[in-house]
Design a protein around this motif. Structure first.
Motif, PDB file in Angstrom:
ATOM      1  N   LEU A  17     -16.369  -0.222  -4.362  1.00  0.00           N
ATOM      2  CA  LEU A  17     -15.391  -0.280  -5.442  1.00  0.00           C
ATOM      3  C   LEU A  17     -13.956  -0.364  -4.935  1.00  0.00           C
ATOM      4  O   LEU A  17     -13.038   0.118  -5.586  1.00  0.00           O
ATOM      5  N   THR A  18     -13.751  -0.954  -3.778  1.00  0.00           N
ATOM      6  CA  THR A  18     -12.402  -1.134  -3.263  1.00  0.00           C
ATOM      7  C   THR A  18     -11.577  -1.922  -4.270  1.00  0.00           C
ATOM      8  O   THR A  18     -11.960  -3.018  -4.674  1.00  0.00           O
ATOM      9  N   ASP A  19     -10.444  -1.359  -4.672  1.00  0.00           N
ATOM     10  CA  ASP A  19      -9.650  -1.961  -5.742  1.00  0.00           C
ATOM     11  C   ASP A  19      -8.919  -3.223  -5.304  1.00  0.00           C
ATOM     12  O   ASP A  19      -8.742  -4.151  -6.079  1.00  0.00           O
ATOM     13  N   VAL A  20      -8.501  -3.270  -4.052  1.00  0.00           N
ATOM     14  CA  VAL A  20      -7.652  -4.366  -3.583  1.00  0.00           C
ATOM     15  C   VAL A  20      -8.464  -5.360  -2.765  1.00  0.00           C
ATOM     16  O   VAL A  20      -9.311  -4.981  -1.954  1.00  0.00           O
ATOM     17  N   GLN A  21      -8.212  -6.629  -2.992  1.00  0.00           N
ATOM     18  CA  GLN A  21      -8.796  -7.711  -2.195  1.00  0.00           C
ATOM     19  C   GLN A  21      -8.598  -7.398  -0.712  1.00  0.00           C
ATOM     20  O   GLN A  21      -7.519  -6.977  -0.294  1.00  0.00           O
ATOM     21  N   GLU A  22      -9.648  -7.594   0.099  1.00  0.00           N
ATOM     22  CA  GLU A  22      -9.599  -7.148   1.493  1.00  0.00           C
ATOM     23  C   GLU A  22      -8.558  -7.883   2.334  1.00  0.00           C
ATOM     24  O   GLU A  22      -7.722  -7.262   2.987  1.00  0.00           O
ATOM     25  N   VAL A  23      -8.624  -9.202   2.349  1.00  0.00           N
ATOM     26  CA  VAL A  23      -7.720  -9.985   3.192  1.00  0.00           C
ATOM     27  C   VAL A  23      -7.216 -11.187   2.412  1.00  0.00           C
ATOM     28  O   VAL A  23      -7.835 -11.622   1.439  1.00  0.00           O
ATOM     29  N   GLU A  24      -6.080 -11.714   2.837  1.00  0.00           N
ATOM     30  CA  GLU A  24      -5.564 -12.933   2.227  1.00  0.00           C
ATOM     31  C   GLU A  24      -6.515 -14.090   2.515  1.00  0.00           C
ATOM     32  O   GLU A  24      -6.999 -14.239   3.633  1.00  0.00           O
ATOM     33  N   ALA A  25      -6.784 -14.885   1.492  1.00  0.00           N
ATOM     34  CA  ALA A  25      -7.630 -16.065   1.666  1.00  0.00           C
ATOM     35  C   ALA A  25      -6.712 -17.280   1.637  1.00  0.00           C
ATOM     36  O   ALA A  25      -6.435 -17.842   0.579  1.00  0.00           O
ATOM     37  N   GLU A  26      -6.204 -17.652   2.808  1.00  0.00           N
ATOM     38  CA  GLU A  26      -5.200 -18.718   2.853  1.00  0.00           C
ATOM     39  C   GLU A  26      -5.851 -20.086   2.990  1.00  0.00           C
ATOM     40  O   GLU A  26      -6.707 -20.309   3.847  1.00  0.00           O
ATOM     41  N   LEU A  27      -5.435 -20.990   2.129  1.00  0.00           N
ATOM     42  CA  LEU A  27      -5.951 -22.350   2.124  1.00  0.00           C
ATOM     43  C   LEU A  27      -5.465 -23.088   3.368  1.00  0.00           C
ATOM     44  O   LEU A  27      -4.282 -23.011   3.711  1.00  0.00           O
ATOM     45  N   TRP A 114       1.840 -12.493 -15.154  1.00  0.00           N
ATOM     46  CA  TRP A 114       1.360 -11.232 -15.737  1.00  0.00           C
ATOM     47  C   TRP A 114       1.017 -10.230 -14.634  1.00  0.00           C
ATOM     48  O   TRP A 114       1.360  -9.047 -14.726  1.00  0.00           O
ATOM     49  N   LEU A 115       0.348 -10.688 -13.595  1.00  0.00           N
ATOM     50  CA  LEU A 115      -0.019  -9.805 -12.486  1.00  0.00           C
ATOM     51  C   LEU A 115       1.217  -9.256 -11.784  1.00  0.00           C
ATOM     52  O   LEU A 115       1.273  -8.077 -11.426  1.00  0.00           O
ATOM     53  N   ARG A 116       2.219 -10.092 -11.593  1.00  0.00           N
ATOM     54  CA  ARG A 116       3.458  -9.648 -10.946  1.00  0.00           C
ATOM     55  C   ARG A 116       4.161  -8.573 -11.776  1.00  0.00           C
ATOM     56  O   ARG A 116       4.776  -7.659 -11.223  1.00  0.00           O
ATOM     57  N   GLU A 117       4.057  -8.685 -13.081  1.00  0.00           N
ATOM     58  CA  GLU A 117       4.748  -7.746 -13.965  1.00  0.00           C
ATOM     59  C   GLU A 117       3.928  -6.494 -14.274  1.00  0.00           C
ATOM     60  O   GLU A 117       4.459  -5.533 -14.836  1.00  0.00           O
ATOM     61  N   ASN A 118       2.639  -6.506 -13.920  1.00  0.00           N
ATOM     62  CA  ASN A 118       1.755  -5.401 -14.296  1.00  0.00           C
ATOM     63  C   ASN A 118       1.009  -4.797 -13.104  1.00  0.00           C
ATOM     64  O   ASN A 118      -0.139  -4.358 -13.241  1.00  0.00           O
ATOM     65  N   ASP A 119       1.674  -4.776 -11.954  1.00  0.00           N
ATOM     66  CA  ASP A 119       1.121  -4.131 -10.764  1.00  0.00           C
ATOM     67  C   ASP A 119      -0.242  -4.710 -10.396  1.00  0.00           C
ATOM     68  O   ASP A 119      -1.152  -3.987  -9.989  1.00  0.00           O
ATOM     69  N   GLY A 120      -0.364  -6.035 -10.546  1.00  0.00           N
ATOM     70  CA  GLY A 120      -1.641  -6.683 -10.277  1.00  0.00           C
ATOM     71  C   GLY A 120      -1.844  -7.124  -8.842  1.00  0.00           C
ATOM     72  O   GLY A 120      -2.913  -7.631  -8.496  1.00  0.00           O
ATOM     73  N   TYR A 121      -0.818  -6.930  -8.005  1.00  0.00           N
ATOM     74  CA  TYR A 121      -0.919  -7.313  -6.597  1.00  0.00           C
ATOM     75  C   TYR A 121      -0.524  -6.150  -5.696  1.00  0.00           C
ATOM     76  O   TYR A 121       0.311  -5.311  -6.056  1.00  0.00           O
ATOM     77  N   ASN A 122      -1.109  -6.147  -4.527  1.00  0.00           N
ATOM     78  CA  ASN A 122      -0.631  -5.323  -3.421  1.00  0.00           C
ATOM     79  C   ASN A 122      -0.186  -6.328  -2.362  1.00  0.00           C
ATOM     80  O   ASN A 122      -1.003  -6.828  -1.601  1.00  0.00           O
TER      81      ASN A 122
END
Length: 203
Positions: A17-27, A114-122
């Protein structure tokens, strides 16, 4: 009592149940090319909206993370085109459910805002738990490996390309996942290509 403890440990070992995506998935750089919606895709989406059930999980709109409408928008310190595959996959899933933001169908542009304004990213990493408060979804966790259930009551996002890319699953037949891919011209992945999957319950 010992039986209950063993069962609890087994459940925990399957889903994390880790809340944050593990690593950046860079294209990869060669795929970071600005795209625009073709006329063919426009009319396909239009006809799909007229003749198909809009609530069907199998027919979400197809969004490209490098679309010129939002590809250069920043998530943290990188752009949607660079690292926005997971966020773009979630926006397609939400749009397929008919979810909106301020009355507009969810897309990578308004979803990112929306994510930027609602703490949707770490940083640039997606926070799964924000889907509950904002979009009535319950994050159930991630499961390693390639064998995952797909049904109408859940959203399934799979991690492919050796863990460097995320795509939204619309159906599964045997060991083949049918997907919508925000970056690559790929419509299916085999279970052997899947590293892990995240599952969200539709409430």
């Amino acid at each position: 009592m010992k039986t209950y403890i063993v069962l609890a440990l087994l459940v925990c070992s399957v889903f994390t149940l880790t809340d944050v995506q593990e690593v950046e998935a860079e294209l990869p750089t060669e795929f970071q090319v600005e795209t625009t919606e073709s006329a063919l895709q426009y009319y396909y989406d239009f006809l799909k909206g007229v003749f198909l059930d809009k609530s069907s999980l199998a027919y979400p709109p197809v969004y490209r993370q490098c679309d010129k409408r939002w590809g250069s928008d920043y998530m943290g310190d990188k752009t949607i085109c660079q690292v926005g595959c997971l966020m773009s996959s979630m926006s397609m899933a939400l749009a397929g459910l008919g979810r909106t933001i301020n009355g507009e169908t969810v897309n990578p542009g308004n979803f990112n805002q929306w994510l930027r304004e609602n703490d949707g990213y770490n940083g640039n990493l997606f926070r799964w738990s924000r889907m509950h408060a904002g979009f009535n979804l319950k994050y159930l966790g991630k499961k390693e490996g390639g064998d995952h259930d797909v049904d109408k009551d859940h959203l399934t996002i799979i991690n492919v390309h050796d863990g460097s890319h995320w795509v939204y699953v619309v159906s599964k037949s045997g060991s083949t996942y049918e997907v919508v891919d925000s970056a690559f011209p790929t419509s299916t992945y085999e279970s052997s290509e899947v590293v892990r999957a995240a599952t969200l319950q539709i409430l």
